[in-house]
Enzyme design. Structure first.
Site, PDB file in Angstrom:
ATOM      1  N   TYR A  55       2.187  25.374  -2.212  1.00 44.79           N
ATOM      2  CA  TYR A  55       3.099  24.232  -2.348  1.00 44.79           C
ATOM      3  C   TYR A  55       3.600  23.809  -0.979  1.00 44.79           C
ATOM      4  CZ  TYR A  55       3.889  22.967  -7.179  1.00 44.79           C
ATOM      5  OH  TYR A  55       3.759  22.440  -8.433  1.00 44.79           O
ATOM      6  N   GLU A  57       5.827  20.540  -0.396  1.00 40.24           N
ATOM      7  CA  GLU A  57       6.563  19.268  -0.431  1.00 40.24           C
ATOM      8  C   GLU A  57       7.099  18.929   0.953  1.00 40.24           C
ATOM      9  OE1 GLU A  57       6.551  21.304  -2.957  1.00 40.24           O
ATOM     10  OE2 GLU A  57       7.134  20.321  -4.833  1.00 40.24           O
ATOM     11  N   ASP A 201      -6.069  -3.353  -0.519  1.00 40.46           N
ATOM     12  CA  ASP A 201      -6.573  -2.157  -1.211  1.00 40.46           C
ATOM     13  C   ASP A 201      -8.063  -2.040  -0.884  1.00 40.46           C
ATOM     14  OD1 ASP A 201      -7.626  -0.309  -2.982  1.00 40.46           O
ATOM     15  OD2 ASP A 201      -6.450  -1.001  -4.697  1.00 40.46           O
ATOM     16  N   THR A 227      -8.531   4.828  -2.080  1.00 40.62           N
ATOM     17  CA  THR A 227      -8.933   6.135  -2.572  1.00 40.62           C
ATOM     18  C   THR A 227      -9.616   6.848  -1.406  1.00 40.62           C
ATOM     19  OG1 THR A 227     -11.021   5.166  -3.284  1.00 40.62           O
ATOM     20  CG2 THR A 227      -9.323   5.424  -4.974  1.00 40.62           C
ATOM     21  N   LYS A 230     -15.266   7.317  -3.273  1.00 38.04           N
ATOM     22  CA  LYS A 230     -16.106   6.103  -3.243  1.00 38.04           C
ATOM     23  C   LYS A 230     -16.953   6.110  -1.962  1.00 38.04           C
ATOM     24  CE  LYS A 230     -13.201   3.415  -6.373  1.00 38.04           C
ATOM     25  NZ  LYS A 230     -11.800   3.751  -6.412  1.00 38.04           N
ATOM     26  N   ARG A 236     -11.733  13.316  -4.732  1.00 38.50           N
ATOM     27  CA  ARG A 236     -10.867  12.367  -5.433  1.00 38.50           C
ATOM     28  C   ARG A 236      -9.448  12.488  -4.905  1.00 38.50           C
ATOM     29  NH1 ARG A 236     -13.928  10.586 -10.037  1.00 38.50           N
ATOM     30  NH2 ARG A 236     -12.099   9.412 -10.645  1.00 38.50           N
TER      31      ARG A 236
HETATM   32  N1  DSN Z   1     -12.397   3.251 -11.412  1.00 39.22           N
HETATM   33  C1  DSN Z   1     -12.584   2.513 -10.186  1.00 39.22           C
HETATM   34  C2  DSN Z   1     -13.835   1.730 -10.185  1.00 39.22           C
HETATM   35  O1  DSN Z   1     -14.760   2.127 -10.855  1.00 39.22           O
HETATM   36  O2  DSN Z   1     -13.906   0.728  -9.498  1.00 39.22           O
HETATM   37  C3  DSN Z   1     -11.404   1.662  -9.875  1.00 39.22           C
HETATM   38  O3  DSN Z   1     -10.254   2.407 -10.057  1.00 39.22           O
END
Ligand code: DSN
Length: 419
Positions: A55, A57, A201, A227, A230, A236
């Site tokens: 932990y 914080e 974003d 994020t 991707k 994640r």
């Molecule tokens: N789930 C993501 C996507 O597939 O674009 C967006 O949050």
């Protein structure tokens, strides 16, 4: 199989078997969901480490628990790498994912009831950009902007008009299903015209920005959210970049505003992914992602597929299958899945069908490019997709295509699984 899961196998064979089955599925499929990828073995090891036991914080040097010397080192590395990669004044790597990152950005910059303006979900925006059932529309007043009806692209004059009419406190740019380059300088102009904050974003295009194949919003946006997975291939999670003047507000919005202890194992995985993204090979990867997407788009259009906006400039495309083949997206994505090609069904702009049964399919190239697919493989994919869409209920034909897909996939290793 790269991961040694012996203890798991002995202790919980059900979970072990599910993980091994998922590895096999990821190896054997052509994964075209544009938000998915393959994290490297090093990223998987860091994010599966004992850092999950701790932990912490607070922030490095200012935590509420003792024993932080190694956690601080990990988080500082992730923060410094994020700042270097994107040229940002400030980075926070603690958001649990992209949605909490957006919630924290709103919490930092806005008062309850303030007006936000993002692209309508059904035209390529995200739930957290003001969709009516999301907290972003329940706690704030959401007035979406739209793409142009004819071109299906952003029309910056129309966005300016909408902004002048509704006077938002914050404008969101950055999307989940928009296949074109975003002009962040234009968005800055619009935000300045109405005195709004600008939030970019970059969840979908994080890796493209690092690779130099999409403009970077950092010089223009007050806050940038993302994020950590991707295109950038981390675990994640999420991160927030901001101008120095918003640093304190962003950090406070994450904790104590929104979250408790950061997920340190994820932070370690993010740091590793950022290091990988700094290597010259990553630039080549990002360039190939876009080359592959453009080539696939061209080949699909040659075969009669109708693409939203008429093509792509980035890593993804949305195919209007209802328009080109008179078959709804869900039927197509289910048939493709049976043939070993994984996509997701998706709304197209101004869709008259419903979100659970929309007109389109969304595909993209980040994952297949990670495993080494190039233009020749894009041509095969276009050919298979045409065969599938011409006969989506022919189980025999789908099985034959699946066998061909398997044969191709067996020649391309997947980081973290084989190779
Ligand atoms: N789930 C993501 C996507 O597939 O674009 C967006 O949050």
């Amino acid at each position: 199989m790269c991961q040694d899961l012996k203890a798991l196998q002995a202790e919980d064979p059900q979970i072990y078997n599910a993980i091994r089955a998922e590895e096999k599925r990821q190896f054997e499929a052509i994964r075209l969901i544009p938000s998915e990828n393959y994290a490297s073995q090093a990223v998987l090891e860091a994010s599966g480490s004992v850092l999950t036991n701790k932990y912490s914080e607070g922030y490095a040097g200012k935590r509420y628990y003792e024993g932080q010397e190694h956690i601080d080192e990990v988080e500082n590395l992730a923060v410094e790498r994020a700042k270097e990669l994107f040229g940002a004044d400030h980075a926070n790597v603690q958001p649990y994912s992209g949605s909490p990152a957006n919630a924290a950005a709103y919490y930092a910059l806005l008062e309850k009831g303030d007006t936000i303006m993002g692209l309508h979900l059904l035209e390529g925006g995200h739930l957290t950009h003001g969709w009516k059932y999301n907290m972003s529309a329940r706690f704030y007043n959401s007035v979406p902007y739209h793409v142009d009806k004819e071109t299906e692209m952003l029309d910056y004059d129309q966005v300016m008009e909408a902004a002048k009419e509704h006077k938002p406190n914050l404008i969101v740019c950055g999307y989940t299903a928009y296949p074109r380059i975003v002009d962040f300088a234009k968005f800055r102009e619009i935000a300045d015209e109405v005195g709004a904050y600008l939030l970019a974003d970059i969840s979908h295009i994080n890796g493209l920005i690092v690779g130099g194949v999409h403009p970077n919003p950092v010089p223009y946006a007050d806050v940038v959210t993302s994020t950590s997975h991707k295109a950038i291939r981390g675990p994640r999670g999420g991160f927030i970049l901001s101008k120095a003047e918003h640093a304190q507000a962003i950090d406070k919005a994450i904790i104590p505003g929104l979250q408790g202890g950061p997920h340190n194992h994820t932070t370690a995985g993010i740091a590793v992914a950022f290091k990988e993204a700094m290597q010259p090979e990553f630039k080549e990867y990002a360039q190939q992602v876009v080359k592959n997407a453009k080539h696939l788009a061209d080949k699909l259009m040659e075969r009669g597929f109708v693409l939203v906006t008429g093509g792509t400039d980035n890593h993804l495309m949305v195919i209007n299958t209802a328009k080109s083949h008179d078959i709804p997206g869900k039927v197509v994505s289910e048939a493709l899945n049976k043939a070993g090609i994984v996509s997701n069904y998706n709304m197209v702009p101004f869709d008259e069908r419903s979100p659970m049964d929309p007109s389109g399919v969304r595909i993209g190239t980040p994952a297949v490019t990670t495993r080494g697919f190039k233009e020749a493989e894009m041509e095969k994919i276009a050919e298979w997709m045409e065969r599938v869409i011409k006969d989506p209920h022919n189980e025999e034909s789908l099985k034959t295509i699946h066998a061909e897909v398997l044969e191709l996939c067996s020649g391309f290793p997947c980081p973290g699984i084989e190779g």
